[in-house]
Design an enzyme around this catalytic site. Structure first.
Site, mmCIF file in Angstrom:
data_model
loop_
_atom_site.group_PDB
_atom_site.id
_atom_site.type_symbol
_atom_site.label_atom_id
_atom_site.label_comp_id
_atom_site.label_asym_id
_atom_site.label_seq_id
_atom_site.Cartn_x
_atom_site.Cartn_y
_atom_site.Cartn_z
ATOM 1 N N GLY A 11 1.012 -1.336 0.053
ATOM 2 C CA GLY A 11 0.111 -0.066 -0.038
ATOM 3 C C GLY A 11 1.027 1.180 0.161
ATOM 4 O O GLY A 11 2.310 1.425 0.400
ATOM 5 N N ARG A 15 -2.761 7.954 4.000
ATOM 6 C CA ARG A 15 -3.018 8.989 5.016
ATOM 7 C C ARG A 15 -1.654 9.778 5.559
ATOM 8 O O ARG A 15 -1.697 10.656 6.412
ATOM 9 C CB ARG A 15 -3.890 8.580 6.333
ATOM 10 N N LYS A 22 4.767 4.039 2.653
ATOM 11 C CA LYS A 22 4.330 4.171 4.338
ATOM 12 C C LYS A 22 5.584 3.376 5.135
ATOM 13 O O LYS A 22 6.065 3.767 6.083
ATOM 14 C CB LYS A 22 3.025 3.666 4.592
ATOM 15 N N GLY A 77 -6.606 -5.346 -2.288
ATOM 16 C CA GLY A 77 -7.119 -5.693 -1.090
ATOM 17 C C GLY A 77 -6.175 -6.827 -0.459
ATOM 18 O O GLY A 77 -5.137 -7.432 -0.935
ATOM 19 N N SER A 404 47.450 32.802 17.535
ATOM 20 C CA SER A 404 45.900 33.069 17.464
ATOM 21 C C SER A 404 45.989 33.823 16.006
ATOM 22 O O SER A 404 46.870 34.488 15.533
ATOM 23 C CB SER A 404 45.600 33.977 18.588
#
Ligand code: UD1
Ligand code: CA
Length: 462
Positions: A11, A15, A22, A77, A404
């Protein structure tokens, strides 16, 4: 008498409102489908087929060797998907076939093993894993008959108000006996509100054949399926809770575990201490006695023992023991820090070897460099490693003292025990033991302040 499995993962996950399939969304650093695969390995399942469909190649690419991907070209399905899935397995009549969704990361191996045992003990043709859901809305309702067997599973959309009142729901995890399973799945028909082939209809078909369908209820938390970002976040939080509890049992200390984010594959030694808002991701390994955080992000890095890392970002970094990092260090790929070295405040380092005991304490950018043992790099030093076309290396010897605010224009080499003067722009090599200075001489203009004052006064009087 083997146990084989089919994971349904074809799938899209509508959503999620995302192009990413997913099952590829991640929780605690692992895609959802990999959580399920890991659970099946722990439950000693022999063979697994994953049903892929939406963006199939990307899902298939993630499967470990030995797990087969079977493509379901149209998502007709769950019943159809299960039929496609078992075509990828070599089944004997005595086998048990688990069918599980790819989006259920919280199910544990113990629950899977219990389901297999319950199924065998019940002598059932199928056993459904259920939960009593505080809010059963959207799930298939489990209809039990008078002797506690499952008579049917009815989907939300197809259920009468009476059935909607049932709070025991289908998790979409099943154990089936392999004998006759392929034929059973072929008999499922799409007579329902969605016009889909429902795997849940297998239950009523088995009942019609006079076969037994059992159910095993488990903890509601394990049944959480991920359909939305809210559920993904909930699942990830639960997984992190488990990961953190496991490491605390192994001797890791956490000042506030709710604010510690560990990926599934991270390795921590006993005696590690983790402060809030710390993320350890990917394949990171942390040695004993090392303190991480607060507010630290570590990806794919190896850190030795007794180090301190705070308010810092480390990506693909190798760190020996007794190293101090931060606050506010950004260590990028290819950084290797030797025993007892230091990358201090507001320091960025990449593709650099920092020797044992060497220090870059303040405000520096060090890229494409090698820095010898016990060298010290003064505050505000920059390796100018890029000439606009190519990267070049800066080599700093053992015990070197860089003054430095130096700019080291690569390619350049500073020999062992050499010094450079503060404020220098070093563009030529400095030989061992020498001092390299490159800055304009200071001159002194006497009485300057007074002359300025007088000039200003004269202007005022005009
Ligand atoms: C399903 C169950 C429901 C259960 C719920 C639990 C059915 C008909 N219903 O409903 O009883 O309470 O899970 O979460 O099975 N998939 C495919 N190919 C397809 C269709 C689905 O691989 O053609 C995969 C999906 O990617 C997903 C899983 O099967 O991983 C479940 O499908 P989904 O559509 O989410 O089923 P639900 O409607 O949630
Ligand atoms: Ca679902």
């Amino acid at each position: 008498m083997g146990v084989k499995a089919v994971i349904l993962a074809a799938g899209k996950g509508t959503r999620m409102k995302s192009e990413l399939p997913k099952v590829l969304h991640e929780a605690a650093g692992r895609p959802l489908v990999s959580w399920m695969l890991d659970t099946l390995v722990k439950a000693a399942v022999e063979d697994t087929a994953v049903v892929v469909g939406y963006r199939a190649p990307e899902v298939a690419a993630l499967l470990p060797a030995g797990v087969v991907a079977v493509e379901q070209t149209e998502q007709l399905g769950t019943g159809h998907a299960a039929a496609v899935g078992i075509s990828g397995l070599d089944l004997g009549d005595d086998d048990v076939v688990l069918v599980l969704p790819g989006d259920m990361p919280l199910i544990t191996a113990e629950t899977v093993s219990d389901l297999i045992e319950t199924h065998r003990a019940a002598g059932a043709s199928a056993t459904v894993l259920t939960v009593h859901a505080p809010d059963p809305h959207g799930y298939g309702r489990v209809v039990r008959d008078h002797d506690g067997m499952v008579a049917a599973i009815v989907e939300q959309r197809d259920a009468t108000p009476e059935l909607l009142a049932i709070d025991e729901v289908n998790t979409s995890v099943y154990a089936f006996s392999a004998a006759g399973l392929a034929e059973l799945l072929q008999r499922i028909e799409p007579h329902n509100a969605q016009g889909e082939f429902y795997l849940t209809d297998a239950v009523a078909l088995l009942n019609g054949d006079g076969k037994r369908v059992a159910a095993m209820a488990t903890h509601a938390a394990e049944g959480l399926g991920v359909n939305s970002h809210a559920q993904l976040a909930e699942a990830a939080s639960a997984l992190r809770g488990r990961i953190n509890r496991k490491w605390m049992e192994e001797g890791v200390a956490m000042t506030d575990p709710a604010r510690v984010y560990l990926d599934a594959d991270v390795e921590l030694a006993p005696g590690v201490v983790i402060h809030p808002d710390t993320h350890v991701t990917g394949a990171s390994v942390i040695g004993s006695g090392t303190s991480l955080g607060p507010s630290t992000f570590i990806a794919d890095s190896n850190i030795g023992s007794d180090c301190r890392v705070w308010y810092s970002v480390l990506r693909s970094v190798e760190v020996a023991s007794n190293v101090t990092i931060g606050p506010y260090a950004s260590l990028r790929p290819g950084t290797r820090l030797g025993e007892g070295s230091k990358a201090g405040t507001f320091v960025e380092i990449k593709e650099t070897d920092l020797g044992p005991g060497a220090k870059v304490p303040h405000l520096s950018y060090i890229g494409d460099a090698s820095i010898g043992a016990d060298a010290n790099v003064g505050a505000g030093t920059i390796t100018a490693n890029y000439d606009g076309y190519q990267k070049h290396r800066t080599v700093i010897g053992d015990r070197v003292k860089i003054g430095s605010d130096n700019v080291l224009i690569a390619p350049v080499e500073i020999g062992d025990d050499a010094w450079t003067g503060a404020g220098s722009v070093i563009s030529r090599d400095v030989s061992p033991g020498s001092l390299g200075v490159a800055r304009s001489h200071q001159k002194e203009i006497e009485g300057y302040a007074e002359r300025r004052r007088n000039r200003a006064k004269e202007k005022d009087q005009q």
